[in-house]
Scaffold this motif. Sequence first.
Motif, mmCIF file in Angstrom:
data_model
loop_
_atom_site.group_PDB
_atom_site.id
_atom_site.type_symbol
_atom_site.label_atom_id
_atom_site.label_comp_id
_atom_site.label_asym_id
_atom_site.label_seq_id
_atom_site.Cartn_x
_atom_site.Cartn_y
_atom_site.Cartn_z
ATOM 1 N N THR A 96 0.841 -1.211 0.000
ATOM 2 C CA THR A 96 0.000 0.000 0.000
ATOM 3 C C THR A 96 0.875 1.260 0.000
ATOM 4 O OG1 THR A 96 -0.313 -0.220 2.400
ATOM 5 C CG2 THR A 96 -2.096 -1.011 1.003
ATOM 6 N N ASP A 97 2.016 1.220 0.665
ATOM 7 C CA ASP A 97 2.930 2.378 0.614
ATOM 8 C C ASP A 97 3.377 2.622 -0.823
ATOM 9 O OD1 ASP A 97 2.783 2.825 3.291
ATOM 10 O OD2 ASP A 97 4.751 1.978 3.791
ATOM 11 N N HIS A 98 3.712 1.537 -1.495
ATOM 12 C CA HIS A 98 4.190 1.669 -2.879
ATOM 13 C C HIS A 98 3.074 2.184 -3.796
ATOM 14 C CE1 HIS A 98 6.998 0.597 -6.171
ATOM 15 N NE2 HIS A 98 5.877 0.461 -6.854
ATOM 16 N N ARG A 150 0.512 3.936 -2.956
ATOM 17 C CA ARG A 150 0.222 5.340 -2.642
ATOM 18 C C ARG A 150 1.244 6.257 -3.324
ATOM 19 N NH1 ARG A 150 0.261 4.690 2.322
ATOM 20 N NH2 ARG A 150 -1.874 3.927 2.430
ATOM 21 N N ALA A 151 2.503 5.896 -3.198
ATOM 22 C CA ALA A 151 3.559 6.735 -3.787
ATOM 23 C C ALA A 151 3.405 6.789 -5.310
ATOM 24 C CB ALA A 151 4.928 6.190 -3.395
ATOM 25 N N SER A 152 3.123 5.639 -5.931
ATOM 26 C CA SER A 152 2.971 5.625 -7.395
ATOM 27 C C SER A 152 1.788 6.479 -7.828
ATOM 28 C CB SER A 152 2.725 4.215 -7.926
ATOM 29 O OG SER A 152 3.735 3.354 -7.544
ATOM 30 N N ILE A 182 0.392 9.002 -6.230
ATOM 31 C CA ILE A 182 0.646 10.435 -6.031
ATOM 32 C C ILE A 182 1.564 10.951 -7.140
ATOM 33 C CG2 ILE A 182 1.755 12.115 -4.474
ATOM 34 C CD1 ILE A 182 0.507 10.488 -2.148
ATOM 35 N N ARG A 183 2.531 10.133 -7.484
ATOM 36 C CA ARG A 183 3.458 10.540 -8.548
ATOM 37 C C ARG A 183 2.731 10.702 -9.889
ATOM 38 N NH1 ARG A 183 6.892 6.615 -7.817
ATOM 39 N NH2 ARG A 183 6.189 5.440 -9.629
ATOM 40 N N THR A 201 -2.770 12.339 -6.541
ATOM 41 C CA THR A 201 -3.527 11.980 -5.334
ATOM 42 C C THR A 201 -3.718 10.463 -5.270
ATOM 43 O OG1 THR A 201 -5.672 12.126 -4.202
ATOM 44 C CG2 THR A 201 -5.709 12.362 -6.591
ATOM 45 N N ALA A 202 -3.840 9.965 -4.040
ATOM 46 C CA ALA A 202 -4.121 8.528 -3.878
ATOM 47 C C ALA A 202 -5.477 8.347 -3.193
ATOM 48 C CB ALA A 202 -3.017 7.878 -3.051
ATOM 49 N N GLU A 240 -6.189 1.947 3.273
ATOM 50 C CA GLU A 240 -5.444 2.660 4.306
ATOM 51 C C GLU A 240 -5.653 1.934 5.638
ATOM 52 O OE1 GLU A 240 -5.652 6.983 6.487
ATOM 53 O OE2 GLU A 240 -6.965 6.583 4.781
#
Length: 372
Positions: free
Chosen positions: A71-73, A75-77, A79-80, A84-85, A91
Amino acid sequence: MTYNIIKGILPNFCFVGRFVQAQEVTSGNVNNTYLLRYRDARGDNLYTLQRINTYVFKNPDEVMRNIAMVTDHLRASLIRTLGTAERRVLELIRTQTGEALYRDESGGVWRAYTYISNAHALDMVETPEAMEEVGRGFGRFQRLLYDFPAEQLFHSIPNFHHTIKRFYAFVRAVDEDKAGRVAGLEEEIEFMFDRRRMMGEIVRLLDAQVIPLRVTHNDTKSNNVLLDEETGKAICVIDLDTVMPGSVLYDYGDAIRFGASTAAEDEPDVSRIRLDMDKAKAFTRGFIEETAGFLTNEELLRLPLGIKVITCELAMRFLTDYIDGDLYFKVNSPDHNLVRARAQMTLLKDVERREEELQAMTERYLNRASSC
Ligand code: GN1
Ligand code: MG
């Protein structure tokens, strides 16, 4: 009733507001799931609370570590790429002590997520359009995790799709006949033996590195994609318990097995079960649209094999569990697992009948993928 089961659990999580209501969610064959409503001055806060089935998930800490990393990955992808995620990734709600899991006194293991509102998941996919969107959802999931280092993930259920080992487990179950249910299952047992070689093919292709190991979801039922209530578009893939290194053929195949069947996974009237080619095509379109460019030709060519292997695997898993006396899957009647197994066998026979058609469908995409 529901409240009595979970009231001792609730104060251990960082939910916001005062508790209003809890409702059990009955879909899902292994974990127990509850929808929670809390309320504060700003309105309602909804959460999903789950009791993890520790017969199935022997190491829930590993499951949660996988989920946190993935989920961290995601989210980062997101947002990039989208800026927005929001509503697009699960979560986790931590416990009061900052953990991803809460263990109660009787050994129950619990975790919670924020509930994603104004979205729904499809237990039955009614139209090809919806199926295309499910395909896009799972395809996008693959794409967002394309650069995730698969070796960092735990094999939270070892050999989950190792169909050769599952076949041996099935043979052992037949031999032991723990629940005294084997008599009368000659046809079903023969069905599995007849397909023994076919069901091991993806394992052999992975071993020989003909196809790559990727980060896969491993439970791509249509009800594991949330669609936005207003737009009908796929927004978020859920149920990340089985995210592990695997083959895209399983994810593709399982999605077709479940979402492109004309009947439910446990339909008792097998005359109602066949593969809906329009839905299979629609899913493929959505899935390939998102994954074209990185799926290899070796994978694209074998997508129909994915449908056969996973449908056979599920038929055999349900049958094994029936023979074992229903230890793994939740059942609502003593023959529920047998009904499920027969339904999957029927579907597989139809997939086998349509093999050429499925192959032609895939090859069309193969050409398109290689010509652009
Ligand atoms: C189980 O519980 P649920 O519905 O998420 C199972 C899947 C099967 C599925 C069949 C961990 O998933 O592998 O495909 O039932 N999950 C596990 O409906 O075994
Ligand atoms: Mg699942």
